[in-house]
Each structure stands twice: as C-alpha cells, then as structure tokens.
Design a protein around this motif. Structure first.
Motif, short mmCIF file in Angstrom:
data_model
loop_
_atom_site.label_atom_id
_atom_site.label_comp_id
_atom_site.label_asym_id
_atom_site.label_seq_id
_atom_site.Cartn_x
_atom_site.Cartn_y
_atom_site.Cartn_z
N ASN A 183 0.87 -1.19 0.00
CA ASN A 183 0.00 0.00 0.00
C ASN A 183 0.90 1.23 0.00
N PHE A 184 1.65 1.37 -1.10
CA PHE A 184 2.74 2.34 -1.16
C PHE A 184 2.27 3.77 -0.95
N TRP A 185 1.12 4.13 -1.51
CA TRP A 185 0.64 5.51 -1.41
C TRP A 185 -0.41 5.71 -0.32
N GLY A 186 -0.90 4.64 0.28
CA GLY A 186 -1.87 4.76 1.36
C GLY A 186 -3.19 5.36 0.95
N THR A 187 -3.58 5.17 -0.31
CA THR A 187 -4.84 5.71 -0.82
C THR A 187 -5.84 4.58 -1.06
N LEU A 188 -7.12 4.94 -1.16
CA LEU A 188 -8.15 3.93 -1.39
C LEU A 188 -7.98 3.23 -2.73
N SER A 189 -7.56 4.00 -3.74
CA SER A 189 -7.38 3.43 -5.07
C SER A 189 -6.07 2.67 -5.21
N GLY A 190 -5.13 2.97 -4.32
CA GLY A 190 -3.81 2.36 -4.41
C GLY A 190 -2.87 3.14 -5.31
N ASN A 191 -3.39 4.18 -5.95
CA ASN A 191 -2.58 5.01 -6.84
C ASN A 191 -2.22 6.34 -6.16
N PHE A 192 -1.34 7.07 -6.81
CA PHE A 192 -0.94 8.37 -6.28
C PHE A 192 -2.10 9.35 -6.43
N GLU A 193 -2.54 9.92 -5.30
CA GLU A 193 -3.60 10.92 -5.29
C GLU A 193 -3.07 12.14 -4.54
N VAL A 194 -2.99 13.26 -5.25
CA VAL A 194 -2.35 14.46 -4.71
C VAL A 194 -2.92 14.85 -3.35
#
Length: 469
Positions: A183-194
């Motif tokens: 869970n590298f970015w710790g977001t719900l989508s798993g992607n980079f979210e600004v």
C-alpha cells in the motif's frame, strides 16, 4: 600546540552534528511515521524536510561567517528586529529545550516499563514520581557545576549509534519488498492521489521536525572549526548523514510488517519491532541503550536552557536575577525556575492520552520561533548586502518554516504563547532594570498583543478539546 591544530576538522564536526541531533525521537519514529504516512508519502516528506532544514543550516553558516561578533542563536533576531525580537527568539529556544525534557521523561519511563511493568506507558503516577526525582537530580547536578564531560558524551553517543546500527542491519536483512509496496501511497485506489498524499505529508510534519531539534547547535560550533568553509561543509555533510539514518530507520519498518501493526506498538517502537524480528534480547538492547542515551541528553538539555537565560540576562533581555551564578558558576535561579516549570508540565502527563507525542509537539512548535527568525534575518541581511543566492536561501527557509508551523499544527504553536506571557513580564522588568524609558515600541506592542490573543485562543481550543492531548 598551535591554535590551528586545536581546531575541529570535517570528521569531528560531522560527528558532532549527528551526535547533537539524535535524541529519543528516532527510537519512536517508526510508529509515529506509520501512523501518519504511507511509504511513498514518507519519502516525499523526507525530501521536503531535508531541503527545508538545509536552508536553515546554510543560513546559520552564512550568518556565523559574516556576523562572528554575535553570540547565541537568538542574537540574529535581536540584530535584525531589535531587543524584543531577540527576546522572542531566545524565549522560544529556552522553552523548546526544557519542553524536550518532558518528552525525555515520558520516553525514559516507557523504556524502563519494558523491564518493570509497573512503569508501562511512562505516564502513570509512579512514572511521574520517578521522572520528577530524576528531573530534580539533574537540576542538582548542573547546579553543582557538573558539565558534559567527554567520557559521558562518548558513552551516550555509543548508546545511540550501536542500537541504531544493529536495528538497521537486521531490518535490511529482514526487509520484504512486497510488504513495502503493498500500500505504497496509502490511498483507497492504491494510486498516487495528490490530496491524500499531501495530507499524509502534512500529518507527518511534526514527527519529522522533532528529530531535527538540536541541528542548529552544530552550526554554532563554526568558531571552533579550522575554517568557516569547513564548518559550512561539515554542517551540510552532517545533515546528509542524519537524513540517511532517519530515512532508513523510519522507512525500513514498512517492509517488515503492515502499518497497522507498527502503529499499535508502544514506545519505543523500535524495541518492539526488533523483538518481533529477533526476540526479547533485541527489545532489551534498544531500551537499555535508550535509557542511557536519554540520561545523557537530559543532562545536556538541563544545561542548555539555563545557559540560554544566562546569555539573555547578559544581553539585558531578562532580569539580572537570571544571570546570577553560584560559586560553581551555575545559574541557580535559572535552573530552579526552569525545573519548576518542567515539573508542572510533567504532572500534565497524567491527563494526556499520548504524553510523549504531546510533549515533543510543544517542544518542536517552540523551536520553530527561533528557526524562522534565523531565516528572516538571513533575508534581511542578504537583501541589504545584495547577495541574491543567500537571499534566495533565506526566502526558501522562511516559506518552508511558515508552512511547517501550519502543517505541524498551528494549535501547538499558539499554545506555546501561554508561556510567552510570563516571559514578557520578565522582559519588561529587564528593560526597566536597565533604565529604558520605553519598554515596548509600537511594533513590539502589536506583536505582544498578537501573542496574547494567540495564547487566549489556544486555551479556548484546549478547554474545548480541540487540541489533542
């Protein structure tokens, strides 16, 4: 022996930078960071903080080289913004130093709690009593003229570095890339979210800034360096060394276990992580090293605020009483006054859920005042001398620390203003002692008014439960 041979070289100064900055914070940074940010957000946060602190270090080395007659980190604020500016900076530095001892008290008792369960958590009544005894013992030692001898510094430094080195080696061997990137970015989508990533960076700011408290002390050793260039080089190299150590210690745990597990560990979290990896001996080693390390830091940080008020009294920013010394050349009044205030804050640990986090948040918020005023004077001084590169360094430093104050929690910054009200009374008394007809200028009164309003607002936030304790 020539004077030149007595001067400190790059290796000695770099070691001093690292030793003076590493305190108790690094031993608990794993869980603090995991509770605030994902691995990806943590990496970006470290890059931002590294650049921001670099601006501070470069500002200090520049000012030391060009204003060698100034003494004390608060003297830059006084040179740039008058006596009241010097008081604001010096009082913040003093406040930060003894608030750091409150954090030390909590962490030490937590470490002792690993061996003696009755102290578990470090903030029950028995822990407070024992911490108070140590607090007054430190006051007694320093008042007797006990200074940080070389042998104490060596022991403390070894107790800091050896456990960190062992932890790092074991963590690298045990590191699993799939856990780190899960869970590298710790977001719900798993992607980079600004928005999400920036929020994580902001939440981790106080944690990151806490471990750099003390970095300004290294640049202040420039007058003992072989040359000013050596001092500047050493400060930058020392900062790079610290960043490597901090980044490894804070990021490696993400590859050992999931964030939720790390967050649930008690303090010092490094000990509990090592216990999971190698067994009880790992936690025991970390806690013993931490206890000795904190004892040494606590002793140094008892001397530092007393010396700060002593210097401020000599520069007529505090009453002469703060500058009085005993037969051992120790400022007894300053020491006792500071210890009483520290004691009062130690008692508040009985009513806080996360005492260690609350204490280091206040400590870091207080030092922000001193740091940002250094960069502000860097801007003013460089502008007057038409030095564009140095001006840019100062501007970037001001922007970073202004944002850091906001990101770390403006409420903690404002809460520190409550102690400034007491300080302003002493400042006014000092000015009258020295025959000043006008204690505050119009600009001073505006700043003083804003400080009082900020203090009142912070008390409201505290009473209404909007400041987390």
């Amino acid at each position: 022996m020539s004077d030149h041979s007595k001067k400190l070289g790059v290796v000695a100064l770099v070691a001093m930078v690292i030793s003076s900055s590493i305190g108790s914070g690094i031993f608990g940074i794993s869980s603090d960071m995991a509770g605030s940010a994902s691995p990806g957000a943590a990496i970006i946060a470290w890059l931002i903080v590294g650049l921001g602190v670099l601006m501070l270090c470069l500002s200090l080395t520049n000012l030391i080289a060009k204003r060698p007659e100034l003494s004390g980190v608060f003297s830059y604020a006084e040179a740039g913004f008058g006596p009241f500016g010097g008081f604001i900076s010096g009082w913040g530095y003093w406040l930060s130093a003894w608030l750091g001892n409150v954090a030390f008290a909590t962490m030490m008792m937590s470490a002792v709690g690993y061996f003696i369960p009755v102290f578990s958590g470090g903030q029950n009544l028995l822990s407070i009593i024992v911490a108070s005894i140590i607090l007054w013992f430190m006051c007694f030692l320093v008042n007797k003229g006990i200074e940080s001898a070389a042998v104490i510094n060596i022991i403390v430094t070894v107790c800091k570095i050896v456990p960190l080195l062992i932890f790092t080696i074991i963590a690298i061997i045990s590191f699993k890339a799939d856990i780190f990137t899960a869970n590298f970015w710790g977001t719900l989508s798993g992607n980079f979210e600004v928005k999400s990533v920036f929020s994580q960076i902001q939440n981790s700011m106080m944690v990151l800034m806490w471990v750099f408290v003390g970095i300004e002390g290294a640049a202040m050793m420039a007058d003992r360096a072989e040359t000013k260039a050596v001092a500047a080089k050493s400060t930058v190299l020392g900062l790079i060394g610290l960043l490597i150590i901090y980044i490894l210690i804070s990021l490696l745990p993400y590859g050992l276990m999931d964030r939720q597990t790390i967050v649930q560990f008690g303090q010092p979290s490094m000990g509990y992580i090592l216990k999971e990896l190698v067994g009880p001996w790992g936690a025991a080693m970390i806690n013993i090293g931490l206890i000795i390390s904190i004892f040494g830091c606590w002793l140094s940080w008892t001397m530092l605020p007393a010396e700060t008020t002593l210097l401020m009294a000599k520069q007529n920013l505090l009453p002469k009483k703060f500058g009085e010394v005993n037969c051992a050349n120790s400022p007894t009044f300053s020491l006792v006054f500071m210890t009483i205030l520290t004691q009062l804050f130690v008692f508040t640990l009985l009513f806080t859920e996360k005492a260690y986090n609350f204490a280091y948040s206040l400590c870091t918020a207080a030092i922000f005042v001193t740091w940002i005023m250094v960069t502000m004077y860097q801007v003013k001084f460089s502008y007057q001398r038409h030095e564009n590169v140095q001006l840019l360094i100062g501007v970037l430093g001001c922007i970073f620390f202004a944002w850091a104050i906001y990101a770390s929690g403006l409420e903690y910054f404002l809460l520190c203003f409550t102690v400034y009200i007491l300080g302003m009374y002493f400042y006014a008394k000092a000015r009258k002692e020295n025959g000043c007809e006008r204690v505050f200028s119009k600009k001073d009164l505006i700043v003083a008014g804003l400080i009082i309003l900020g203090a009142i607002f912070s008390i409201y936030l505290l009473v209404t439960g909007q400041i987390a304790m």
